[in-house]
Design an enzyme around this catalytic site. Structure first.
Site, PDB file in Angstrom:
ATOM      1  N   GLU A 269      32.429  42.680  53.259  1.00  0.00           N
ATOM      2  CA  GLU A 269      32.434  42.984  51.716  1.00  0.00           C
ATOM      3  C   GLU A 269      31.150  42.875  51.380  1.00  0.00           C
ATOM      4  OE1 GLU A 269      34.630  40.854  48.907  1.00  0.00           O
ATOM      5  OE2 GLU A 269      35.542  42.916  47.947  1.00  0.00           O
TER       6      GLU A 269
ATOM      7  N   LYS B 234      42.440  30.338  33.909  1.00  0.00           N
ATOM      8  CA  LYS B 234      41.034  29.991  33.946  1.00  0.00           C
ATOM      9  C   LYS B 234      40.327  31.256  34.337  1.00  0.00           C
ATOM     10  CE  LYS B 234      38.496  28.935  37.345  1.00  0.00           C
ATOM     11  NZ  LYS B 234      37.210  29.555  36.692  1.00  0.00           N
TER      12      LYS B 234
ATOM     13  N   GLU C 206      45.364  38.795  44.791  1.00  0.00           N
ATOM     14  CA  GLU C 206      44.379  40.146  44.718  1.00  0.00           C
ATOM     15  C   GLU C 206      43.158  39.965  45.189  1.00  0.00           C
ATOM     16  OE1 GLU C 206      45.556  43.129  43.963  1.00  0.00           O
ATOM     17  OE2 GLU C 206      47.588  42.576  43.182  1.00  0.00           O
TER      18      GLU C 206
ATOM     19  N   CYS D  95      36.547  45.844  43.505  1.00  0.00           N
ATOM     20  CA  CYS D  95      37.114  45.263  44.677  1.00  0.00           C
ATOM     21  C   CYS D  95      37.651  46.414  45.487  1.00  0.00           C
ATOM     22  CB  CYS D  95      38.599  44.399  44.395  1.00  0.00           C
ATOM     23  SG  CYS D  95      39.513  45.553  43.093  1.00  0.00           S
TER      24      CYS D  95
HETATM   25  P1  NAD Z   1      35.710  34.119  43.792  1.00  0.00           P
HETATM   26  O1  NAD Z   1      36.860  34.145  44.475  1.00  0.00           O
HETATM   27  O2  NAD Z   1      34.335  33.433  43.869  1.00  0.00           O
HETATM   28  O3  NAD Z   1      36.366  33.406  42.218  1.00  0.00           O
HETATM   29  C1  NAD Z   1      37.301  33.887  41.576  1.00  0.00           C
HETATM   30  C2  NAD Z   1      37.981  32.959  40.690  1.00  0.00           C
HETATM   31  O4  NAD Z   1      38.426  31.819  41.353  1.00  0.00           O
HETATM   32  C3  NAD Z   1      36.957  32.362  39.764  1.00  0.00           C
HETATM   33  O5  NAD Z   1      37.814  32.054  38.503  1.00  0.00           O
HETATM   34  C4  NAD Z   1      36.609  30.808  40.391  1.00  0.00           C
HETATM   35  O6  NAD Z   1      36.140  30.040  39.370  1.00  0.00           O
HETATM   36  C5  NAD Z   1      37.899  30.389  40.985  1.00  0.00           C
HETATM   37  N1  NAD Z   1      37.823  29.613  42.065  1.00  0.00           N
HETATM   38  C6  NAD Z   1      36.910  29.562  43.059  1.00  0.00           C
HETATM   39  N2  NAD Z   1      37.192  28.494  43.759  1.00  0.00           N
HETATM   40  C7  NAD Z   1      38.624  28.037  43.655  1.00  0.00           C
HETATM   41  C8  NAD Z   1      39.522  27.036  44.080  1.00  0.00           C
HETATM   42  N3  NAD Z   1      39.210  26.283  45.124  1.00  0.00           N
HETATM   43  N4  NAD Z   1      40.699  27.063  43.347  1.00  0.00           N
HETATM   44  C9  NAD Z   1      40.677  27.550  42.406  1.00  0.00           C
HETATM   45  N5  NAD Z   1      40.121  28.530  41.804  1.00  0.00           N
HETATM   46  C10 NAD Z   1      38.822  28.688  42.394  1.00  0.00           C
HETATM   47  O7  NAD Z   1      35.503  35.824  43.223  1.00  0.00           O
HETATM   48  P2  NAD Z   1      34.599  36.129  42.472  1.00  0.00           P
HETATM   49  O8  NAD Z   1      33.310  36.330  42.924  1.00  0.00           O
HETATM   50  O9  NAD Z   1      34.839  35.786  41.157  1.00  0.00           O
HETATM   51  O10 NAD Z   1      35.134  37.859  42.363  1.00  0.00           O
HETATM   52  C11 NAD Z   1      34.889  38.640  43.290  1.00  0.00           C
HETATM   53  C12 NAD Z   1      36.001  38.921  44.558  1.00  0.00           C
HETATM   54  O11 NAD Z   1      37.115  39.406  43.787  1.00  0.00           O
HETATM   55  C13 NAD Z   1      35.677  40.086  45.522  1.00  0.00           C
HETATM   56  O12 NAD Z   1      36.073  39.681  46.837  1.00  0.00           O
HETATM   57  C14 NAD Z   1      36.703  41.078  44.939  1.00  0.00           C
HETATM   58  O13 NAD Z   1      36.922  41.928  46.149  1.00  0.00           O
HETATM   59  C15 NAD Z   1      37.535  40.330  44.346  1.00  0.00           C
HETATM   60  N6  NAD Z   1      38.611  41.024  43.345  1.00  0.00           N
HETATM   61  C16 NAD Z   1      39.638  41.789  43.996  1.00  0.00           C
HETATM   62  C17 NAD Z   1      40.399  42.394  43.054  1.00  0.00           C
HETATM   63  C18 NAD Z   1      41.663  43.048  43.425  1.00  0.00           C
HETATM   64  O14 NAD Z   1      42.470  43.486  42.599  1.00  0.00           O
HETATM   65  N7  NAD Z   1      42.116  43.065  44.618  1.00  0.00           N
HETATM   66  C19 NAD Z   1      40.069  42.733  41.727  1.00  0.00           C
HETATM   67  C20 NAD Z   1      38.783  42.358  41.219  1.00  0.00           C
HETATM   68  C21 NAD Z   1      37.835  41.379  42.249  1.00  0.00           C
END
Ligand code: NAD
Length: 493
Positions: free
Chosen positions: A392, A182, A258, A293
């Site tokens: 963050e 997803k 991650e 990230c």
């Molecule tokens: P997010 O957590 O809002 O969403 C990530 C994904 O999770 C999306 O596909 C979203 O639809 C899904 N999601 C949301 N709620 C959910 C639930 N309850 N159950 C299952 N899936 C759910 O994050 P974002 O805003 O898309 O991305 C930014 C974040 O990602 C930042 O915190 C960033 O640091 C992190 N990130 C980390 C890495 C890494 O390698 N550590 C890499 C890229 C981004």
């Protein structure tokens, strides 16, 4: 110059199940961050659609020969997939850019080849992690046999849509699993194109399915599904925690996380070449407009060079040019959404109210094509408990803290919650290595910052920045489980 006309970019606005695009009524408007216009409507996979995708993946595992196929054959297919991705750069780069924050030039020169090369890296592991022979008594043979989990569920964020998908799907497929992905509902299209190319390369239908939708409905249904044996997630710490809780209740099943970061750039006063260093530090907080990230968001600098370095960073910031992702002159990407832009503003404002000094930036650029473009912002005079140091931000906002001696610098470089990455800049190798040992983070870069194409180096966080690794041998191992076998071949008495 405009590289493509956003109005003319068709997008595959559907799920991808059983080797084909599955369209459904549009439920989620997908906006272009560059101009904030709605580009397409995305369907929302409910529990029944997610079930269909997972069942299809389960069937593909049993009826296609992917998991039983000679591993080198799996590797060949993955490499072919990588070649097709690279060959499709003129289609993929605009598709990636149009509804994301990735400027088309960066997507074409960076994300697309990075995606392909990542898949080649994982392909190389397909026949290299079979397991071990154990040291048992001599009339027994003990083996530890590596096996895939079955169906892996993957959930990815919006900030590097293609690359994030390749890390999850490449590792899982190389290990012999099927994947149901997803992608983020904000940037859902390039994943579908990847899935189409996978079929063309010879990945059996159903081995890589894509379901579209939000987290609450689609992501949650995927996480809970009883046939999903393992989850892998990249996104925010808060979402990661809730997915982990769901994995505990609806399994228990393992989960790779991650998550977010608040990474330090620790600069000592003997750091070589301040001009080059200013470029590294500015780049690490303005690349993808700080929506990374591992963004180097906290500069911790020794007093002797603090002012000289800050001046150079501010000059680098001033040279950046905000613009739409379809313009090849863009060097500062848009913010993903208006909501995220106001979140950044709010943190900067709270930071100012508690005594921080704004050296540059602090708000949105005026004008432009309609999206939110945040000015590169440098905040100094911040205490360790300042909001801009603690939270963050996910925007181009750099805080500056100064220190006197090594001990103080190391103390400031730590973070109460996060431990994703850090940069250490010094000409003294002993000091660099002491800092490497002293910083509690999953990655420490010395005299550089940012991931390279050395995919063999895993990436992942300590503390609330995550559990487990993407990339490296470790990422493939995380997609394997290990069966213990003990054979008695002693002479019958
Ligand atoms: P997010 O957590 O809002 O969403 C990530 C994904 O999770 C999306 O596909 C979203 O639809 C899904 N999601 C949301 N709620 C959910 C639930 N309850 N159950 C299952 N899936 C759910 O994050 P974002 O805003 O898309 O991305 C930014 C974040 O990602 C930042 O915190 C960033 O640091 C992190 N990130 C980390 C890495 C890494 O390698 N550590 C890499 C890229 C981004």
């Amino acid at each position: 110059m405009q590289v493509f006309d956003p109005q003319t970019i068709p997008v595959p606005a559907g799920h991808f199940i059983g080797g084909r695009l599955v369209t459904d009524a549009g439920r989620i408007p997908v906006r272009r961050p560059s101009d904030n216009r709605v580009h397409a409507e995305l369907p929302l996979a409910d529990a029944a659609t997610v079930d269909a995708a997972v069942q299809d993946a389960w069937r593909a595992l049993r009826t296609s020969d992917w998991a039983r196929r000679a591993p080198r054959e799996r590797a060949r297919v993955l490499r072919r997939w990588a070649d097709l991705i690279e060959a499709d750069v003129r289609g993929l780069a605009p598709l990636e850019a149009v509804c994301s924050t990735r400027p088309v030039r960066d997507a074409g020169a960076g994300d697309v080849p990075f995606t392909a090369e990542g898949l080649r890296f994982f392909a190389e592991y397909a026949d290299k992690l079979g397991g071990d022979v154990a040291a048992t008594r001599p009339d027994h043979l003990g083996m530890v046999v590596a096996e895939p989990y079955g169906v892996v569920g993957a959930i990815t964020p919006w900030n590097f849509p293609l690359v994030m998908v390749s890390w999850k799907v490449g590792a899982a497929l190389a290990a012999g699993n099927a994947v149901v992905l997803k992608p983020s509902e904000l940037t859902p299209f390039s994943a579908v194109r990847l899935a189409e190319l996978a079929i063309e390369a010879g990945v059996p239908p159903g081995m890589f399915n894509v379901v579209q939708g939000d987290g609450q409905t689609t992501g949650d249904a995927l996480t809970r599904h009883p046939l999903v044996a393992k989850m892998t997630f990249t996104g925010s710490t808060r979402t990661g925690a809730s997915i982990m809780a769901a994995c505990a209740v609806h399994g228990p099943k393992p989960v790779t996380l991650e998550l977010g970061g608040k990474s330090a750039q620790l600069v000592f006063d003997d750091a070589p070449d301040l001009d080059r260093l200013a470029g590294i530090i500015a780049g690490a907080i303005t690349g993808n407009a700080g929506q990374v990230c591992v963004a180097g968001s906290r500069l911790i600098v020794q007093r002797g060079v603090a002012e000289a370095l800050v001046e150079r960073i501010v000059a680098r910031f001033a040279a950046l040019r905000p613009g739409a992702t379809w313009d090849d002159a863009t060097t500062l990407a848009p913010i993903i959404s208006a909501g995220q832009a106001s979140r950044i503003l709010d943190i900067v404002e709270r930071s100012r109210q508690t005594g921080a000094e704004l050296r540059c930036g602090g708000g949105l650029f005026d004008g432009g094509p309609g999206g939110a473009y945040f000015q590169p912002t440098l905040i100094s005079g911040v205490a360790a408990d300042n909001a801009a140091v603690q939270e963050e931000i996910f925007g181009p906002v750099l805080t500056v803290q100064t220190f006197g001696d090594e001990e103080e610098g190391l103390e400031l470089a730590g973070h109460a919650n996060y431990g994703l990455a850090a940069g250490v800049h010094t000409a003294d190798i002993g000091r660099a290595l002491r800092a490497m040992r002293g910083i509690s983070a999953g990655t420490v870069w010395i005299n550089r910052y940012g991931r390279s194409a050395d995919f063999v180096i895993p990436t992942g966080g300590y503390h609330q920045s995550g559990i487990g690794k993407d990339l490296g041998r470790q990422a493939v191992e995380a997609n394997l489980r290990f069966k213990s076998v003990l054979i008695d071949f002693s002479e019958p008495r």
